[in-house]
Design a protein around this motif. Structure first.
Motif, PDB file in Angstrom:
ATOM      1  N   MET A 163       1.048  -1.351   0.206  1.00 13.47           N
ATOM      2  CA  MET A 163      -0.001  -0.057  -0.151  1.00 13.47           C
ATOM      3  C   MET A 163       0.891   1.316   0.048  1.00 13.47           C
ATOM      4  O   MET A 163       1.774   1.318   0.535  1.00 13.47           O
ATOM      5  CB  MET A 163      -0.767  -0.032   1.226  1.00 13.47           C
ATOM      6  N   LYS A 164       0.712   2.123  -0.837  1.00 13.22           N
ATOM      7  CA  LYS A 164       1.250   3.432  -0.916  1.00 13.22           C
ATOM      8  C   LYS A 164       1.283   4.092   0.435  1.00 13.22           C
ATOM      9  O   LYS A 164       0.271   4.443   1.047  1.00 13.22           O
ATOM     10  CB  LYS A 164       0.864   4.413  -2.194  1.00 13.22           C
ATOM     11  N   TYR A 165       2.333   4.841   0.943  1.00 13.67           N
ATOM     12  CA  TYR A 165       2.490   5.393   2.059  1.00 13.67           C
ATOM     13  C   TYR A 165       2.146   6.786   1.531  1.00 13.67           C
ATOM     14  O   TYR A 165       2.764   7.471   0.743  1.00 13.67           O
ATOM     15  CB  TYR A 165       3.886   5.578   2.340  1.00 13.67           C
ATOM     16  N   ASN A 166       1.108   7.351   2.551  1.00 15.25           N
ATOM     17  CA  ASN A 166       0.845   8.754   2.234  1.00 15.25           C
ATOM     18  C   ASN A 166       1.612   9.827   3.003  1.00 15.25           C
ATOM     19  O   ASN A 166       1.191   9.956   4.158  1.00 15.25           O
ATOM     20  CB  ASN A 166      -0.780   8.921   2.601  1.00 15.25           C
ATOM     21  N   ARG A 167       2.470  10.616   2.064  1.00 13.85           N
ATOM     22  CA  ARG A 167       3.446  11.270   2.757  1.00 13.85           C
ATOM     23  C   ARG A 167       2.716  12.506   3.412  1.00 13.85           C
ATOM     24  O   ARG A 167       3.121  13.315   4.274  1.00 13.85           O
ATOM     25  CB  ARG A 167       4.689  11.412   1.970  1.00 13.85           C
ATOM     26  N   ARG A 168       1.561  12.970   2.841  1.00 12.10           N
ATOM     27  CA  ARG A 168       0.778  14.209   3.200  1.00 12.10           C
ATOM     28  C   ARG A 168      -0.095  14.152   4.403  1.00 12.10           C
ATOM     29  O   ARG A 168      -0.881  15.046   4.797  1.00 12.10           O
ATOM     30  CB  ARG A 168       0.284  14.986   1.935  1.00 12.10           C
ATOM     31  N   ALA A 169      -0.179  12.660   5.022  1.00 18.08           N
ATOM     32  CA  ALA A 169      -1.168  12.489   5.737  1.00 18.08           C
ATOM     33  C   ALA A 169      -1.177  13.431   7.016  1.00 18.08           C
ATOM     34  O   ALA A 169      -2.043  13.836   7.739  1.00 18.08           O
ATOM     35  CB  ALA A 169      -1.038  10.984   6.145  1.00 18.08           C
ATOM     36  N   LEU A 170       0.203  13.538   7.549  1.00 16.97           N
ATOM     37  CA  LEU A 170       0.440  14.520   8.673  1.00 16.97           C
ATOM     38  C   LEU A 170       0.036  15.842   8.425  1.00 16.97           C
ATOM     39  O   LEU A 170      -0.404  16.782   9.227  1.00 16.97           O
ATOM     40  CB  LEU A 170       1.917  14.531   8.981  1.00 16.97           C
ATOM     41  N   TYR A 171       0.322  16.480   7.190  1.00 18.45           N
ATOM     42  CA  TYR A 171      -0.106  17.823   6.728  1.00 18.45           C
ATOM     43  C   TYR A 171      -1.501  18.092   6.621  1.00 18.45           C
ATOM     44  O   TYR A 171      -2.264  18.944   7.510  1.00 18.45           O
ATOM     45  CB  TYR A 171       0.487  18.090   5.422  1.00 18.45           C
ATOM     46  N   ASP A 172      -2.192  16.963   6.392  1.00 19.95           N
ATOM     47  CA  ASP A 172      -3.789  16.873   6.565  1.00 19.95           C
ATOM     48  C   ASP A 172      -4.299  16.961   7.753  1.00 19.95           C
ATOM     49  O   ASP A 172      -5.284  17.613   8.022  1.00 19.95           O
ATOM     50  CB  ASP A 172      -4.137  15.763   5.522  1.00 19.95           C
ATOM     51  N   LYS A 173      -3.313  16.353   8.658  1.00 24.92           N
ATOM     52  CA  LYS A 173      -3.928  16.259  10.210  1.00 24.92           C
ATOM     53  C   LYS A 173      -3.630  17.840  10.536  1.00 24.92           C
ATOM     54  O   LYS A 173      -4.760  18.298  11.317  1.00 24.92           O
ATOM     55  CB  LYS A 173      -3.051  15.338  10.835  1.00 24.92           C
ATOM     56  N   PHE A 174      -2.757  18.549  10.262  1.00 21.75           N
ATOM     57  CA  PHE A 174      -2.616  19.887  10.706  1.00 21.75           C
ATOM     58  C   PHE A 174      -3.759  20.840  10.139  1.00 21.75           C
ATOM     59  O   PHE A 174      -4.385  21.673  10.665  1.00 21.75           O
ATOM     60  CB  PHE A 174      -1.299  20.386  10.163  1.00 21.75           C
ATOM     61  N   VAL A 175      -4.171  20.384   8.728  1.00 23.64           N
ATOM     62  CA  VAL A 175      -5.194  21.265   8.394  1.00 23.64           C
ATOM     63  C   VAL A 175      -6.511  21.091   8.896  1.00 23.64           C
ATOM     64  O   VAL A 175      -7.447  22.025   9.255  1.00 23.64           O
ATOM     65  CB  VAL A 175      -5.539  20.879   6.616  1.00 23.64           C
ATOM     66  N   SER A 176      -6.913  19.669   9.252  1.00 23.60           N
ATOM     67  CA  SER A 176      -8.148  19.386  10.258  1.00 23.60           C
ATOM     68  C   SER A 176      -8.166  20.094  11.485  1.00 23.60           C
ATOM     69  O   SER A 176      -9.009  20.606  11.932  1.00 23.60           O
ATOM     70  CB  SER A 176      -8.118  17.556  10.370  1.00 23.60           C
ATOM     71  N   PHE A 177      -6.793  19.968  12.113  1.00 26.46           N
ATOM     72  CA  PHE A 177      -6.867  20.594  13.334  1.00 26.46           C
ATOM     73  C   PHE A 177      -7.043  22.021  13.440  1.00 26.46           C
ATOM     74  O   PHE A 177      -8.099  22.590  14.213  1.00 26.46           O
ATOM     75  CB  PHE A 177      -5.326  20.324  14.110  1.00 26.46           C
ATOM     76  N   TYR A 178      -6.602  22.801  12.420  1.00 28.11           N
ATOM     77  CA  TYR A 178      -6.764  24.178  12.471  1.00 28.11           C
ATOM     78  C   TYR A 178      -8.218  24.465  11.956  1.00 28.11           C
ATOM     79  O   TYR A 178      -8.995  25.487  12.545  1.00 28.11           O
ATOM     80  CB  TYR A 178      -6.025  24.910  10.971  1.00 28.11           C
ATOM     81  N   HIS A 179      -9.168  23.763  11.067  1.00 22.10           N
ATOM     82  CA  HIS A 179     -10.058  23.691  10.797  1.00 22.10           C
ATOM     83  C   HIS A 179     -11.159  23.623  12.151  1.00 22.10           C
ATOM     84  O   HIS A 179     -12.325  24.347  12.271  1.00 22.10           O
ATOM     85  CB  HIS A 179     -10.602  22.916   9.651  1.00 22.10           C
ATOM     86  N   ILE A 180     -10.745  22.657  13.023  1.00 21.92           N
ATOM     87  CA  ILE A 180     -11.914  22.500  13.914  1.00 21.92           C
ATOM     88  C   ILE A 180     -11.380  23.776  14.848  1.00 21.92           C
ATOM     89  O   ILE A 180     -12.543  24.222  15.743  1.00 21.92           O
ATOM     90  CB  ILE A 180     -11.253  21.072  14.854  1.00 21.92           C
ATOM     91  N   VAL A 181     -10.084  24.050  15.216  1.00 24.42           N
ATOM     92  CA  VAL A 181     -10.014  25.033  16.574  1.00 24.42           C
ATOM     93  C   VAL A 181     -10.390  26.530  15.870  1.00 24.42           C
ATOM     94  O   VAL A 181     -10.883  27.445  16.628  1.00 24.42           O
ATOM     95  CB  VAL A 181      -8.757  25.134  16.913  1.00 24.42           C
TER      96      VAL A 181
END
Length: 266
Positions: A1-19
């Motif tokens: 399975m391909k490793y999603n290198r941008r997954a951590l960045y997406d987590k930052f986006v989600s965090f900012y969207h929530i807060v």
């Protein structure tokens, strides 16, 4: 399975969207990152070797664009807010590492996160070697230096294990990010934001650690009965956790505060 290198960045986006509760934030962030991607495309030739492309990317991020970590404000919550990081080009290793990993995904470069105990480390996988990068400043970091950092955390003679330098498991990386974000918000007493973020996490998982941290926030907000309920839940579920002893002390203090409140009513 391909490793999603941008997954951590997406987590930052989600965090900012929530807060931030800002519905336009994701589009704005895409625009800002798109700007850096276009600049990098002009500077990195696809004809270069993979190693040369990687080091030019690191040079762009840290030298040309000026991204950096400020040791004086290292743990500030703002270093987890992507708009701040992209605007001021200042963050902490995990936020700068997330940006590097996003760009690595765009340019298909073999850079991966390492969930090292002290901080996020980046791992470059080439055909004949593995190179570790410190996202604090974008420079190479040797395994000897990593061993020193490991001993500084776990004690002299503690030996880091090979698996601790492998590609990060995303679930563990996510859990570590969530705890870092909660800790930063709680420490700075951004109570309403912390409460909103933790409530979001609890909707997905009633993890005892989320419950504990919600209790800490509620205590800081003066909501003692609700805080007491959450903290007692944590101690009951995780009695052997190292923080349980501290929580028990806090429970006694909360009960004392509640007793004072009842006396003042009467």
């Amino acid at each position: 399975m391909k490793y999603n290198r941008r997954a951590l960045y997406d987590k930052f986006v989600s965090f900012y969207h929530i807060v931030s509760d800002d519905e336009s934030s994701e589009a704005q962030l895409r625009g800002k990152m798109g700007h850096f991607v276009r600049k990098a495309r002009r500077e990195i030739s696809p004809d270069w070797t993979v190693e040369d492309r990687i080091y030019r990317l690191l040079q762009l991020v840290y030298d040309d664009w000026g991204f950096h970590c400020d040791p004086e404000h290292y743990f500030y919550a703002r270093n987890l807010y992507l708009p701040y990081v992209l605007e001021h080009r200042e963050g902490m290793p995990v936020s700068l590492g997330a940006i590097i990993l996003y760009l690595a995904e765009v340019f298909d470069l073999p850079i991966y996160p390492v969930n090292f105990p002290t901080q996020l480390i980046l791992r470059i996988e080439l055909d004949d070697k593995v190179i570790f990068i410190d996202p604090w400043n974008g420079s190479d970091i040797s395994q000897e230096k990593l061993q020193q950092l490991y001993e500084a955390t776990f004690g002299f003679g503690a030996q880091m294990q090979p698996q601790e330098l492998e590609r990060a498991d995303f679930k563990l990386l996510t859990e570590r990010f969530e705890q870092l974000a909660k800790n930063a918000l709680i420490r700075e007493e951004h109570n309403e934001i912390a409460f909103r973020y933790i409530e979001h996490l609890i909707r997905w998982s009633e993890d005892p650690y989320h419950i504990r941290d919600r209790g800490i926030v509620l205590a800081q907000m003066g909501a003692y009965p609700a805080a007491l309920k959450d903290l007692e839940y944590f101690v009951d579920k995780c009695p052997k956790d190292p923080t349980a002893a501290l929580i028990r002390v806090q429970l006694l203090e909360l009960k004392g505060e509640m007793g004072k409140d009842r006396q003042s009513i009467h």
